[in-house]
Design a protein around this motif. Structure first.
Motif, short mmCIF file in Angstrom:
data_model
loop_
_atom_site.label_atom_id
_atom_site.label_comp_id
_atom_site.label_asym_id
_atom_site.label_seq_id
_atom_site.Cartn_x
_atom_site.Cartn_y
_atom_site.Cartn_z
N SER A 155 0.85 -1.21 0.00
CA SER A 155 0.00 0.00 0.00
C SER A 155 0.88 1.25 0.00
CB SER A 155 -0.96 -0.01 1.19
OG SER A 155 -0.31 0.37 2.38
N PHE A 156 2.00 1.17 0.71
CA PHE A 156 2.94 2.30 0.71
C PHE A 156 3.51 2.52 -0.69
CE2 PHE A 156 4.52 2.60 5.40
CZ PHE A 156 3.23 2.86 5.79
N ASP A 158 2.34 1.63 -3.49
CA ASP A 158 1.30 2.06 -4.42
C ASP A 158 0.97 3.54 -4.21
OD1 ASP A 158 -0.46 1.56 -6.50
OD2 ASP A 158 -2.13 1.09 -5.16
N GLY A 159 0.79 3.90 -2.95
CA GLY A 159 0.50 5.31 -2.65
C GLY A 159 1.64 6.21 -3.12
N PHE A 160 2.83 5.73 -2.86
CA PHE A 160 4.00 6.50 -3.30
C PHE A 160 4.01 6.68 -4.82
CE2 PHE A 160 8.37 6.63 -4.84
CZ PHE A 160 8.79 7.81 -4.22
N LEU A 162 1.49 6.53 -6.85
CA LEU A 162 0.38 7.42 -7.23
C LEU A 162 0.78 8.88 -7.07
CD1 LEU A 162 -2.63 7.41 -8.05
CD2 LEU A 162 -3.19 7.48 -5.62
N HIS A 163 1.36 9.19 -5.93
CA HIS A 163 1.72 10.59 -5.68
C HIS A 163 2.90 11.02 -6.53
CE1 HIS A 163 -0.88 11.90 -2.24
NE2 HIS A 163 -1.24 10.65 -2.41
N MET A 164 3.76 10.10 -6.84
CA MET A 164 4.83 10.42 -7.80
C MET A 164 4.23 10.90 -9.11
SD MET A 164 7.94 10.16 -6.88
CE MET A 164 8.83 9.89 -8.42
N PHE A 165 3.15 10.22 -9.51
CA PHE A 165 2.50 10.62 -10.75
C PHE A 165 1.90 12.00 -10.64
CE2 PHE A 165 3.05 6.49 -12.39
CZ PHE A 165 3.10 6.74 -13.76
N TYR B 109 -6.08 15.13 -12.77
CA TYR B 109 -4.75 14.80 -13.29
C TYR B 109 -4.78 14.73 -14.82
CZ TYR B 109 -0.68 11.90 -14.33
OH TYR B 109 0.48 11.40 -14.84
N TYR B 125 0.87 18.29 1.88
CA TYR B 125 2.21 17.84 2.29
C TYR B 125 2.79 18.82 3.32
CZ TYR B 125 2.01 15.27 -2.20
OH TYR B 125 1.65 14.48 -3.25
N PHE B 151 6.27 14.52 1.88
CA PHE B 151 5.66 13.97 0.68
C PHE B 151 5.46 12.46 0.82
CE2 PHE B 151 6.65 11.71 -3.32
CZ PHE B 151 5.53 12.05 -4.06
N SER B 155 1.97 10.30 1.05
CA SER B 155 1.72 9.30 0.00
C SER B 155 1.51 7.93 0.64
CB SER B 155 2.86 9.27 -1.01
OG SER B 155 3.98 8.55 -0.52
N PHE B 156 2.25 7.65 1.71
CA PHE B 156 2.06 6.38 2.43
C PHE B 156 0.66 6.32 3.03
CE2 PHE B 156 6.65 4.92 3.64
CZ PHE B 156 6.95 4.85 2.29
N GLY B 159 -1.90 5.92 0.24
CA GLY B 159 -1.89 4.56 -0.32
C GLY B 159 -2.47 3.57 0.67
N HIS B 163 -5.82 1.26 0.03
CA HIS B 163 -5.84 -0.20 0.12
C HIS B 163 -6.73 -0.69 1.25
CE1 HIS B 163 -2.75 -1.61 -2.88
NE2 HIS B 163 -2.71 -0.30 -2.99
#
Lengths: 190, 190, 190, 190
Positions: A155-156, A158-160, A162-165, B109, B125, B151, B155-156, B159, B163
DNA sequence: AATGAATGAGCTTTCATTCAT
DNA sequence: GATGAATGAAAGCTCATTCAT
């Protein structure tokens, strides 16, 4: 398969709703009707995409993980790999594929699709379990609950991703990698 | 505002595309035309919803954070709060609000909305930055890069929340909280 | 012929429009393309069905009528036969064949098919003519116009059959037969 | 209503399947979408047409029948009226309305429509019952079963009308009327 | 200001028919 | 002869948006 490829490109570029069957057909260089020889409905295309994407993801991770390296190195690898591929996707033409997958997951979450989102995800979480187990057995990791830690880890990631995007312009990748690794490894290492 | 409330309910229940202006109007007890007196388009409703949701989130976190507790306690609080509210949402009637927000973010987005997704997220953030800074200054936290850590932290949490929604049946909440806290705190504490 | 049989089953079960060439092919155990080796189009299948159905009907009636019985007995026989076969169809699996034939007749009426509905029907009306003639000659029937009476007789039987289908649950068959015979015989007998 | 009128014209002219919503809209001088403000589906249009047509038929017959004439005269009137209106329809622009009604009845028979074909028809049969009853009471008619005779009478008239349509070029109307009346009256008169 | 009837572009899906194999 | 993959026209239906009232 040609259709699925065209569908992924189309949905990635235009979104699930604006990406039409007509566009997919044109993109695939075939007639609209032909799509319905291979898929029962637009929804089934979503389902197949999810399956393909997660299967590819699954394969990729399994390869990272099945080698003989020690669990710590693997964990580092996973984090590097996640960030690298996320950034690759973000910078390549596949830029929107990530959000497409998220859209389909939300779609599957909302609608009763044949594909069980639960199952697909559990399948992915399970990839990490052997590493954690191995790490614990080797006395390298804390004796965390394997299932929970795997769930949280993915989940981390994935969340990471997503936010990267959402934010990918703003950060220095090496710095991100270092920080990510530092957090997650500290979290698990004895 | 009545319309926005109705829109959020509708989009949460039915999704962004299936939730129609007609339904929102009925839900709000007004005429369809009236909605267009307050919003220029369906897209503008999306934008306003994002603003409202993130503003509420912002307010809620600011309150958690503005008190005088030490940074460690605050971090624990944030994690507890995230998990608690996520679970509350998952178990209450607002169950789908989370996915609606995600849908709007993906929408923003993809399309060039007036609302800058970047800005909104940066704003969130930034909430965490003072805590991290404070922790570092007090010699409690490692000297991480404040921006990057914030950040990553959000994001963690995001995510994880996502989930949790996809999988919320499968886990024991207390165990999740403990593991989450253990990971994140180890990651930052000296 | 195998295809025609499959087509009749299909159209009877599903109606003229919902019954597809694909279904007929599957039902006949052959490929879709093969059907087009024997029929130029779906419309031609309709035409052939009408021909077959009316020919069978023609044969069946000719057999009832060609024997040596006297005209009165024949007329009774015809009425009994009509009701019996209508009910048999209504109660058997062929239940919908009647409406299929009506559908094709309406189709033929509307569209300029190669098959002349007029001719086919005239052919049927003509079956009754010898009986009426014979009856008149023998001094048993009133001196009605043979053509007109035959036309009316068949239209009555057809209308009756149609309504039996629409309503077949509601009536007692023996009573119906008796009443039918009473009406028609009184109408023609001196 | 304008839409229903346009729909009847369209379906009569082109048949149930070839008559499209687009055509109906054009015929009615409105937009396609407007039709769906008044009808939920094409099927509902069918249903409303049947209701309207049978209601008009019902009203027309009720007027013929409610007067004080004796039952014999009424029966003659009914037969005349049936033939006259059938021929009027056949020769006017409404030529195909009859087959449209038959198509809708077949449609209703096949599909589970909201409109009960049974009920609608029973309603029509019932029109004739008082006449028959009255005729029997007055000692003019044979003591037939009222329900059965009414059912048969209408099925005869309907079948006759149908075949008139299929064959309307070929006969002399006065002769037809005379023969029809002769048959039916003999069938019922003492 | 509030309305909701009217709109038509645009969507998914179906299916008779063709034709290369 | 037999096939079925490929096709695209054509249909029913939805819905954001407009505008006369």
């Amino acid at each position: 398969m040609k259709i699925l490829k065209a569908a992924m490109d189309t949905f990635a570029k235009q979104g699930l709703e604006k990406g039409t069957i007509a566009t997919i057909a044109r993109e695939a260089g075939i007639g609209k009707g032909t799509i319905y020889q291979y898929f029962q409905s637009k929804e089934e295309i979503f389902e197949q995409i999810i399956l393909v994407v997660f299967d590819e993801m699954f394969q990729a991770w399994m390869q990272l993980i099945q080698d003989d390296w020690d669990p710590v190195k693997k964990l580092k690898l996973i984090i590097d790999y996640t960030i690298d591929t996320t950034l690759d996707m973000a910078q390549s033409g596949n830029k929107e594929q990530f959000s497409m997958v998220m859209e389909i997951m939300l779609y599957a979450y909302r609608n009763n699709t044949k594909i069980s989102l639960d199952k697909v995800l559990q399948h992915i979480y399970a990839i990490f379990e052997p590493i954690i187990e191995q790490g614990i057995l080797k006395g390298l990791f804390k004796p965390v609950d394997v299932k929970y830690f795997s769930f949280i880890l993915f989940s981390f990631l994935d969340g990471f991703g997503l936010h990267m995007f959402f934010q990918y312009r703003h950060y220095n990748n090496d710095e991100l990698k270092r920080t990510m690794k530092s957090i997650i490894l500290k979290g698990i290492l004895l």
